[in-house]
Design a protein around this motif. Structure first.
Motif, PDB file in Angstrom:
ATOM      1  N   VAL A   1      -7.435  -2.070  -9.273  1.00 30.85           N
ATOM      2  CA  VAL A   1      -7.026  -1.798  -8.246  1.00 30.85           C
ATOM      3  C   VAL A   1      -7.113  -3.331  -7.842  1.00 30.85           C
ATOM      4  O   VAL A   1      -8.203  -3.039  -6.857  1.00 30.85           O
ATOM      5  CB  VAL A   1      -6.010  -0.024  -7.412  1.00 30.85           C
TER       6      VAL A   1
ATOM      7  N   TYR B   1       0.676   4.243  -4.862  1.00 28.82           N
ATOM      8  CA  TYR B   1       0.421   5.683  -5.467  1.00 28.82           C
ATOM      9  C   TYR B   1       1.814   5.336  -6.580  1.00 28.82           C
ATOM     10  O   TYR B   1       1.888   6.218  -7.670  1.00 28.82           O
ATOM     11  CB  TYR B   1       0.420   6.276  -4.752  1.00 28.82           C
ATOM     12  N   ASP B   2       2.951   5.556  -5.754  1.00 30.34           N
ATOM     13  CA  ASP B   2       4.184   6.667  -6.849  1.00 30.34           C
ATOM     14  C   ASP B   2       4.160   4.897  -8.016  1.00 30.34           C
ATOM     15  O   ASP B   2       4.241   5.534  -9.234  1.00 30.34           O
ATOM     16  CB  ASP B   2       5.522   6.165  -5.854  1.00 30.34           C
TER      17      ASP B   2
ATOM     18  N   LEU C   1       1.999   3.484  -9.644  1.00 29.06           N
ATOM     19  CA  LEU C   1       0.759   3.821 -10.638  1.00 29.06           C
ATOM     20  C   LEU C   1       0.872   5.044 -11.114  1.00 29.06           C
ATOM     21  O   LEU C   1       0.842   4.620 -12.362  1.00 29.06           O
ATOM     22  CB  LEU C   1       0.203   3.190  -9.355  1.00 29.06           C
ATOM     23  N   LYS C   2       1.575   5.634 -10.514  1.00 32.43           N
ATOM     24  CA  LYS C   2       1.627   7.324 -11.227  1.00 32.43           C
ATOM     25  C   LYS C   2       3.225   6.845 -12.540  1.00 32.43           C
ATOM     26  O   LYS C   2       2.466   7.297 -13.748  1.00 32.43           O
ATOM     27  CB  LYS C   2       2.725   8.158 -10.203  1.00 32.43           C
TER      28      LYS C   2
ATOM     29  N   ASN D   1       4.177   1.746  -1.153  1.00 32.25           N
ATOM     30  CA  ASN D   1       4.438   2.066  -2.685  1.00 32.25           C
ATOM     31  C   ASN D   1       3.324   2.300  -4.026  1.00 32.25           C
ATOM     32  O   ASN D   1       3.646   2.228  -5.099  1.00 32.25           O
ATOM     33  CB  ASN D   1       5.070   1.285  -3.457  1.00 32.25           C
TER      34      ASN D   1
ATOM     35  N   ASP E   1      -8.564   8.642 -15.603  1.00 34.52           N
ATOM     36  CA  ASP E   1      -8.143   8.425 -14.192  1.00 34.52           C
ATOM     37  C   ASP E   1      -7.173   7.434 -14.774  1.00 34.52           C
ATOM     38  O   ASP E   1      -6.895   7.082 -13.544  1.00 34.52           O
ATOM     39  CB  ASP E   1      -9.313   7.717 -13.341  1.00 34.52           C
TER      40      ASP E   1
ATOM     41  N   GLU F   1       0.889  -1.428   0.150  1.00 37.09           N
ATOM     42  CA  GLU F   1      -0.415   0.054  -0.164  1.00 37.09           C
ATOM     43  C   GLU F   1       1.055   1.106   0.229  1.00 37.09           C
ATOM     44  O   GLU F   1       0.603   2.275  -1.073  1.00 37.09           O
ATOM     45  CB  GLU F   1      -0.991  -0.206   1.233  1.00 37.09           C
TER      46      GLU F   1
END
Length: 345
Positions: free
Chosen positions: A98, A45-46, A48-49, A43, A90, A41
């Motif tokens: 996810v 966000y980074d 997926l970005k 890591n 999105d 959880e």
């Protein structure tokens, strides 16, 4: 557009993807691969970005597998799958799902992912952190043609290289290797400009930086000369110094952005050699889905052999009759140091 699904199944997720595409008016899929990102959880966000930015070049279905470790015994016993489906703006270019796995479902992630793979499209699995020791034998790794890890994220990066070499399977690759593509290109280009033999090499960079070790192993493996690994304050790799029969050749980057190439008898030249973002590294790896034989040979050379004298290094394998592999007859021919990644999709 985002669709949240709680305590769901792979079948319901597929239906949500179809529903989302219809809602935004893009019924066609138009994606070239499935990128499976296995992370935690913290890591997610980074990772997926970076994947969304890379999808501008490689439209893909991105499946983010997050294994949630529950604190209470009751939650650990409860098997559950939650999902967040993203389409349109999105999701970058493509689609994103996810997947959050709880309880026993964590041990069967492949059964959740398998129905969500794009049909007749290659699969790439990426572990930004906490990669398995043997990616090819991992349950999710078995689904992929290409398996991407990052030894820089390991607790002991240099020791991790030895484990990666022992477990290497064609299709494995490492972002620590991808980071040195510009360095390898510049070194090969520098040797193209001279007609002399390399006698020794020094690779300078941060301590415990696996990219420095991989660059040193690549040079030692291709040039068959002793390569010394020295430590600097960084950032990352800072210099490659080659002693040749025509004088020194130096590629020096002190600030992580601009390097100076110095060749005996020629004026110094400034070359762009900036440190790249993760999205650029992933985009480069997705350009080729065939095994990277050059990475394999450099990795298997071994960290412990750096600095060995030329006479103690085994000769390069000779080309057998009928073989398509090329073994260079002498160490300094730049053609024997392939660096470019061929497009293969």
């Amino acid at each position: 557009m985002k669709i949240d699904l709680t305590d769901t199944t792979s079948s319901k997720i597929n239906k949500a993807l179809v529903q989302g595409r219809r809602a935004i008016g893009t019924p066609a899929v138009g994606m070239v691969l499935t990128l499976v990102i296995v992370t935690d959880e913290e890591n997610a966000y980074d990772a997926l970005k970076a994947a969304n930015e890379a999808s501008r070049e490689h439209p893909s279905r991105k499946l983010v597998v997050v294994k949630r470790i529950s604190r209470s015994a009751r939650d650990r016993a409860q098997a559950r799958l939650d999902a967040e489906v993203r389409v349109g703006t999105d999701a970058g270019t493509g689609e994103t799902v996810v997947l959050r796995l709880y309880g026993e479902v964590m041990d069967h992630a492949q059964s959740v992912v398998l129905p969500l793979l794009l049909p007749d499209a290659p699969v790439v699995v990426w572990w930004p952190v906490n990669a398995p020791v043997n990616p090819a034998k991992d349950a999710l790794g078995r689904l992929a043609q290409r398996r991407v890890t990052d030894t820089y994220a390991a607790e002991h990066p240099v020791q991790e290289l030895t484990a990666r070499a022992d477990a290497y399977t064609p299709g494995d690759t490492d972002l620590s290797w991808t980071r040195i593509t510009p360095w390898r290109s510049m070194v090969a280009a520098a040797l193209d400009q001279v007609d002399c033999s390399v006698t020794s090499v020094e690779v300078e960079g941060e301590e415990h930086n696996p990219s420095g070790e991989l660059l040193a192993m690549w040079l030692a493996n291709r040039l068959r000369v002793p390569v010394r690994r020295s430590v600097s304050a960084g950032p990352g790799l800072t210099a490659v110094r080659m002693e040749t029969t025509c004088g020194p050749i130096t590629l020096d980057r002190a600030d992580g952005a601009l390097a100076t190439l110095s060749i005996q008898g020629q004026p110094d030249r400034a070359v762009a050699l900036k440190r790249r973002e993760t999205s650029e590294l992933i985009a480069e790896e997705l350009r080729r889905l065939d095994p990277d034989d050059i990475y394999a040979s450099a990795l298997k050379f071994g960290v412990h052999r750096l600095g060995e004298a030329k006479s103690s290094l085994p000769p390069l394998p000779t080309r057998e009759a009928g073989s398509s592999e090329h073994a260079p007859a002498h160490p300094v021919t730049p053609a024997s140091m392939p660096v470019k990644k061929a497009a293969s999709k």
